[in-house]
Design a protein around this motif. Structure first.
Motif, PDB file in Angstrom:
ATOM      1  N   ILE A 524       0.951  -1.117   0.075  1.00  0.00           N
ATOM      2  CA  ILE A 524      -0.044   0.013  -0.019  1.00  0.00           C
ATOM      3  C   ILE A 524       1.031   1.204  -0.055  1.00  0.00           C
ATOM      4  O   ILE A 524       1.755   1.401   0.775  1.00  0.00           O
ATOM      5  N   ASP A 525       0.393   2.090  -1.056  1.00  0.00           N
ATOM      6  CA  ASP A 525       1.465   3.441  -0.692  1.00  0.00           C
ATOM      7  C   ASP A 525       0.990   4.435   0.213  1.00  0.00           C
ATOM      8  O   ASP A 525      -0.461   4.186   0.723  1.00  0.00           O
ATOM      9  N   ALA A 526       1.648   5.461   0.448  1.00  0.00           N
ATOM     10  CA  ALA A 526       1.118   6.293   1.587  1.00  0.00           C
ATOM     11  C   ALA A 526      -0.081   6.981   1.337  1.00  0.00           C
ATOM     12  O   ALA A 526      -0.772   7.306   2.285  1.00  0.00           O
ATOM     13  N   GLN A 527      -0.281   7.500  -0.113  1.00  0.00           N
ATOM     14  CA  GLN A 527      -1.523   8.189  -0.254  1.00  0.00           C
ATOM     15  C   GLN A 527      -2.502   7.343   0.029  1.00  0.00           C
ATOM     16  O   GLN A 527      -3.600   7.885   0.729  1.00  0.00           O
ATOM     17  N   ARG A 528      -2.667   6.106  -0.317  1.00  0.00           N
ATOM     18  CA  ARG A 528      -3.802   4.837  -0.120  1.00  0.00           C
ATOM     19  C   ARG A 528      -4.009   4.815   1.242  1.00  0.00           C
ATOM     20  O   ARG A 528      -5.091   4.780   1.722  1.00  0.00           O
ATOM     21  N   LEU A 534      -8.381   8.622   6.531  1.00  0.00           N
ATOM     22  CA  LEU A 534      -9.423   9.470   6.374  1.00  0.00           C
ATOM     23  C   LEU A 534     -10.720   8.941   6.478  1.00  0.00           C
ATOM     24  O   LEU A 534     -11.743   9.455   6.802  1.00  0.00           O
ATOM     25  N   ASN A 535     -10.934   7.907   5.580  1.00  0.00           N
ATOM     26  CA  ASN A 535     -12.229   7.281   5.336  1.00  0.00           C
ATOM     27  C   ASN A 535     -12.759   6.746   6.559  1.00  0.00           C
ATOM     28  O   ASN A 535     -13.946   6.945   7.070  1.00  0.00           O
ATOM     29  N   MET A 536     -11.832   6.287   7.524  1.00  0.00           N
ATOM     30  CA  MET A 536     -12.335   5.626   8.844  1.00  0.00           C
ATOM     31  C   MET A 536     -12.668   6.864   9.559  1.00  0.00           C
ATOM     32  O   MET A 536     -13.721   6.831  10.363  1.00  0.00           O
ATOM     33  N   ALA A 537     -11.970   7.860   9.702  1.00  0.00           N
ATOM     34  CA  ALA A 537     -12.191   9.131  10.552  1.00  0.00           C
ATOM     35  C   ALA A 537     -13.666   9.469  10.144  1.00  0.00           C
ATOM     36  O   ALA A 537     -14.422   9.831  10.922  1.00  0.00           O
TER      37      ALA A 537
END
Ligand SMILES: Nc1ncnc2c1ncn2[C@@H]1O[C@H](COP(=O)(O)OP(=O)(O)OP(=O)(O)O)[C@@H](O)[C@H]1O
Ligand SMILES: [Mg+2]
Length: 592
Positions: A524-528, A534-537
């Motif tokens: 997984i890359d940093a952006q993903r 952020l999705n979780m948040a």
């Protein structure tokens, strides 16, 4: 005694045919490509019995003279390349000089061709590699090639052919690909004498898509065009409601050639991340133009794969162009109600069942007892009438917003709001999740999340591995506005927490964050990763389903929804808003 023998030419061709000619559709593809290379503007394809009995392709291209006609069916004969340099800049669909020889070695062929400047046509017949003489005959300008009884001398191959319907399906798919790539061509497809497609070359790409698929699909597509770094991209892309369960509706063309490419598929998938659900595939028509020197087409016998010399550029350009367009377009989910005579109204579309029930119940309960046929949703200009209706007939309050829109919350879950041309149903959690996500994303892009000291630090126990995870991701955790401090041998305390997440329990969030960081895929890359966090948040911070909202909160939610990109979808790709148009309602209530 030597065992090794040189194969005769016919055997060589039959073996080569195994690579190129898999089924009737392969023959159609090769013949259509030849017609296009010959500059045809009109092509008619006719098949019988799924192409097993007959395949005929007639074009009005440049044609062949008697000498070329005899040569065209010899192996390794082509007019399209002359030397090795040409091999590095192939501008035609064919170049290998083996399609006709392969086809001729496994079927009965009759070819009639008349060159542009010729007074007569010529004809040749080939029966599984046995070539007859070329003789003059009557015929129009262009070329007509008829293939009968494919594989009739190869029972093993013929046995592998599927039913006529299946083979017709494969042929249709080949026809569609070529028709999409060549929208300016008049093209006809007949099966057992019945017309399947008759396409005019004058109507443009949009109409061609409508003719090949449906007007509805064509109208739903968003178009974007770009030219950068030698790469020209024209794309017509579908929103989330047109998405499919497989990637069959992803048509990618490179300089007029239909291709499969894993980099491009990946770019498309990434572009739609968060816009459609992860297990769905978008409808995409992508037309790429690139200098012929920038890729190699000589890597696959059927030329369906190419090798890009700079695949990263292709990937990043396609991803960039599609993503930008998708984020800049608010894709709403329109609902089409089936026109039914029955009393029960159902809403077509996946995942709408609970909404359907809620709406059905809502309408049932609020039908005015004295005049069931007269429920109307007047446009905003007749707002008073509307308000009066609701004041009289609903226990619910209809609020007027500053925009003179009316709304109500149903089942503590959905907001129903009137719009200019109908009404929308908003999933309060999904829309708020998107709003939170976009705001978090914006703040993170600008630096880090603003944090707030907790009055009482919240402590939690950790394992050694978790401590290591925290250590390895300290920078990211800090950027998120979370401050952690050691609080004992196996205990840590949360000192600060992002103010945007003030409604979220710090302990729960940090626990889940450590879980996510610990279990992240290696690739997984940093952006993903950041995206997932952020999705979780956003999910945790968003208004919950089942939460009663007051009118100010609803107003705020609807207003905020208008300010974010991609408000039509939650970050997981599910719809936030479903739109009902007045015309659909009028149809349902038999008002039209
Ligand atoms: N419909 C046509 N009209 C005019 N010329 C044709 C037509 N079909 C074939 N030819 C001629 O016959 C030649 C041989 O065709 P064939 O399909 O076997 O090879 P190719 O198209 O050159 O390469 P490939 O094997 O990659 O398709 C072509 O190069 C072309 O000159
Ligand atoms: Mg060819």
């Amino acid at each position: 005694m030597g065992q090794i023998k040189v194969l005769d030419e016919n055997m060589i061709n039959m073996i080569a045919a195994g690579e190129v000619i898999e089924r009737p559709a392969s023959v159609v593809k090769e013949l259509l490509e030849n017609s296009i290379d010959a500059g045809a503007t009109r092509i008619t394809v006719s098949i019988e019995d799924g192409g097993r009995k007959l395949i005929s392709v007639a074009d009005n291209g440049c044609g062949m003279d008697a000498e070329d006609l005899a040569r065209a069916f010899e192996p390794h004969t082509t007019s399209k390349i002359k030397n090795s340099a040409d091999l590095h800049r192939i501008s035609t669909l064919g170049f290998r000089g083996e399609a006709l020889a392969s086809i001729g070695s496994v079927s009965q062929v009759r070819a009639v061709s008349r060159a542009k400047d010729s007074l007569t046509a010529n004809c040749i017949e080939i029966d599984c590699g046995n070539k007859g003489p070329v003789s003059p005959c009557s015929g129009d300008y262009g070329t007509t090639i008829e293939i009968r009884d494919l594989f009739y001398k190869l029972p093993a191959r013929r046995k592998f052919l599927k039913t006529a319907n299946t083979e017709t399906g494969h042929i249709t798919e080949v026809f569609i690909r070529i028709a999409l790539a060549n929208a300016a061509l008049d093209m006809t497809l007949l099966s057992n004498g019945r017309e399947i497609y008759r396409l005019s070359g004058k109507d443009g790409l949009g109409r061609r898509i409508a003719d090949l698929f449906s007007t509805e699909l064509s109208q739903d597509l968003i178009e974007t065009e770009s030219e950068e770094k030698g790469l020209h991209i024209l794309s017509l892309i579908g929103g989330s409601h047109t998405s499919r369960t497989n990637n069959k509706f992803q048509y990618v063309f490179l300089n007029g050639r239909f291709i499969h490419d894993k980099f491009i598929s990946h770019a498309i998938k990434e572009a739609y991340r968060g816009i459609i659900e992860p297990d769905r595939f978008p409808v995409v028509f992508l037309f790429i133009k690139l200098p012929y020197e920038d890729y190699d087409v000589n890597v696959h016998p059927t030329k369906i794969e190419v090798r890009f010399f700079n695949s990263n550029l292709i990937h990043s350009q396609i991803l960039g162009v599609l993503r930008q367009k998708l984020l800049g377009t608010n894709i709403e989910t329109p609902v089409k109600l089936p026109a039914k005579d029955s009393d029960h109204t159902t809403i077509a579309g996946r995942g709408n069942q609970n909404i359907t029930d809620a709406m059905a119940e809502f309408f049932k309960r609020h039908r005015p007892a004295h005049s069931q046929q007269q429920i109307s949703f007047p446009s905003s200009s007749s707002g008073t009438e509307h308000r009066t209706f609701h004041e009289k007939h609903t226990p619910y309050t209809i609020y007027n917003t500053q925009y003179d829109k009316k709304f109500l919350q149903i089942h503590d879950n959905y907001i129903v709001a009137q719009t200019e041309d109908g009404f929308i149903i908003v999933d309060q959690h999904a829309l708020h999740e998107r709003i939170m996500y976009e705001n978090l994303r914006r703040r993170m892009a600008a630096g880090s999340l603003e944090s707030q000291k907790l009055l009482i630090p919240e402590s939690f126990e950790i394992t050694d591995t978790q401590a290591e995870t925290i250590e390895n991701n300290s920078e990211l955790i800090e950027k998120l506005g979370i401050e952690l401090a050691a609080f004992g041998p196996k205990t840590m305390a949360i000192q600060s927490f992002p103010s945007m997440l003030s409604k979220v329990s710090p302990i729960d969030f940090v626990g889940d964050l450590i879980d996510l960081l610990e279990n992240k895929e290696l690739s997984i890359d940093a952006q993903r990763l950041l995206d997932e966090i952020l999705n979780m948040a956003a999910c945790k911070a968003a208004i919950k389903a089942g939460q009663k909202l007051n009118d100010r909160e609803i107003e705020q939610l609807l207003a905020d929804g208008k300010t974010v990109e991609c408000a039509g979808r939650c970050p997981h790709g599910r719809p936030t808003t479903i739109k009902f148009s007045m015309s659909e309602l009028e149809k349902q209530f038999k008002r039209t």
